[in-house]
Design an enzyme around this catalytic site. Structure first.
Site, mmCIF file in Angstrom:
data_model
loop_
_atom_site.group_PDB
_atom_site.id
_atom_site.type_symbol
_atom_site.label_atom_id
_atom_site.label_comp_id
_atom_site.label_asym_id
_atom_site.label_seq_id
_atom_site.Cartn_x
_atom_site.Cartn_y
_atom_site.Cartn_z
ATOM 1 N N THR A 1 2.108 3.068 2.436
ATOM 2 C CA THR A 1 3.154 2.975 3.469
ATOM 3 C C THR A 1 3.461 1.547 3.890
ATOM 4 O O THR A 1 4.467 1.314 4.557
ATOM 5 C CB THR A 1 2.698 3.722 4.740
ATOM 6 O OG1 THR A 1 1.480 3.099 5.187
ATOM 7 C CG2 THR A 1 2.459 5.199 4.467
ATOM 8 N N GLY B 1 -0.998 0.297 6.918
ATOM 9 C CA GLY B 1 -2.394 -0.129 7.029
ATOM 10 C C GLY B 1 -2.524 -1.626 6.786
ATOM 11 O O GLY B 1 -3.219 -2.341 7.531
ATOM 12 N N MET B 2 -1.825 -2.114 5.776
ATOM 13 C CA MET B 2 -1.858 -3.551 5.458
ATOM 14 C C MET B 2 -1.351 -4.369 6.642
ATOM 15 O O MET B 2 -1.926 -5.411 6.991
ATOM 16 C CB MET B 2 -1.000 -3.841 4.222
ATOM 17 C CG MET B 2 -1.582 -3.340 2.926
ATOM 18 S SD MET B 2 -3.093 -4.238 2.484
ATOM 19 C CE MET B 2 -3.205 -3.845 0.720
ATOM 20 N N HIS C 1 13.851 -14.394 12.815
ATOM 21 C CA HIS C 1 13.463 -14.265 14.231
ATOM 22 C C HIS C 1 11.960 -14.315 14.447
ATOM 23 O O HIS C 1 11.500 -14.827 15.463
ATOM 24 C CB HIS C 1 13.976 -12.935 14.812
ATOM 25 C CG HIS C 1 15.473 -12.864 14.906
ATOM 26 N ND1 HIS C 1 16.120 -11.953 15.715
ATOM 27 C CD2 HIS C 1 16.445 -13.573 14.289
ATOM 28 C CE1 HIS C 1 17.435 -12.117 15.592
ATOM 29 N NE2 HIS C 1 17.661 -13.088 14.724
ATOM 30 N N CYS D 1 0.876 -1.171 0.000
ATOM 31 C CA CYS D 1 0.000 0.000 0.000
ATOM 32 C C CYS D 1 0.916 1.223 0.000
ATOM 33 O O CYS D 1 2.112 1.092 -0.292
ATOM 34 C CB CYS D 1 -1.005 -0.035 1.156
ATOM 35 S SG CYS D 1 -0.319 0.036 2.816
HETATM 36 C C1 RB5 Z 1 -4.063 5.230 0.664
HETATM 37 O O1 RB5 Z 1 -4.087 6.575 0.394
HETATM 38 C C2 RB5 Z 1 -3.155 4.941 1.845
HETATM 39 O O2 RB5 Z 1 -3.744 5.378 3.015
HETATM 40 C C3 RB5 Z 1 -2.854 3.474 1.914
HETATM 41 O O3 RB5 Z 1 -2.267 3.066 0.734
HETATM 42 C C4 RB5 Z 1 -1.908 3.026 3.009
HETATM 43 O O4 RB5 Z 1 -0.755 3.808 3.023
HETATM 44 C C5 RB5 Z 1 -2.503 2.857 4.334
HETATM 45 O O5 RB5 Z 1 -1.831 2.492 5.303
#
Ligand code: RB5
Length: 148
Positions: free
Chosen positions: A67, A70-71, A98, A65
């Protein structure tokens, strides 16, 4: 080995690069989308990849994603998923050796493509070391079960 991959709009280009990279190495890939830059909700794709790993349809998962954060937050809500956001090769190796991570999360807006592919390669080829690390993961599983 079969690897599940997924992304939102913020990780689409990187996910597609990773798919090409893995296929070039004769690694089987199951691509759970997204497939366009239309804005979507990252948990939807995280759920698909996490389930593919938990149900052993795929051995490992990679989620991209903007960053990677979020994933990773969403993936770690599943019992049995150990996901980490990684931005360097040292952590890529350590998080397999680990922490026995089964999902790698990458941020397309954070790292360049070359580094991302090095991270993927390092992570796939590293192996869990077991021993004291198994004991620590057993403690993490206790937390998952609410036994703390
Ligand atoms: C999408 O704009 C962004 O929030 C998503 O890709 C990600 O970085 C969330 O953690």
């Amino acid at each position: 080995m079969k690897i599940a991959i997924g992304c939102d709009h913020g990780g689409l280009k990187l996910k597609n690069k990773i798919r090409q990279y893995l296929l070039g190495k004769n690694i089987e890939v199951q691509d759970f989308g997204a497939f366009s830059e239309v804005s979507v909700d990252y948990p939807e794709y995280c759920i698909k990849v996490s389930k593919a790993v938990l149900e052993k349809e795929c051995e490992l998962g990679i989620l991209c994603c903007g960053t990677g954060i979020g994933m990773s937050i969403a993936a770690n809500k599943f019992n049995g998923i150990r996901a980490a956001v990684v931005s360097d090769t040292f952590s890529a190796r350590a998080t397999k050796e680990h922490n026995n991570t089964n999902i790698l999360c990458l941020g397309e807006r954070v790292i360049g493509e070359g580094l991302a592919l090095d991270i993927v390669d390092t992570w796939i080829n590293a192996e869990f070391l077991g021993g004291r690390h198994s004991n620590r993961l057993a403690m993490v599983e206790n937390i998952e079960r609410g036994e703390v």
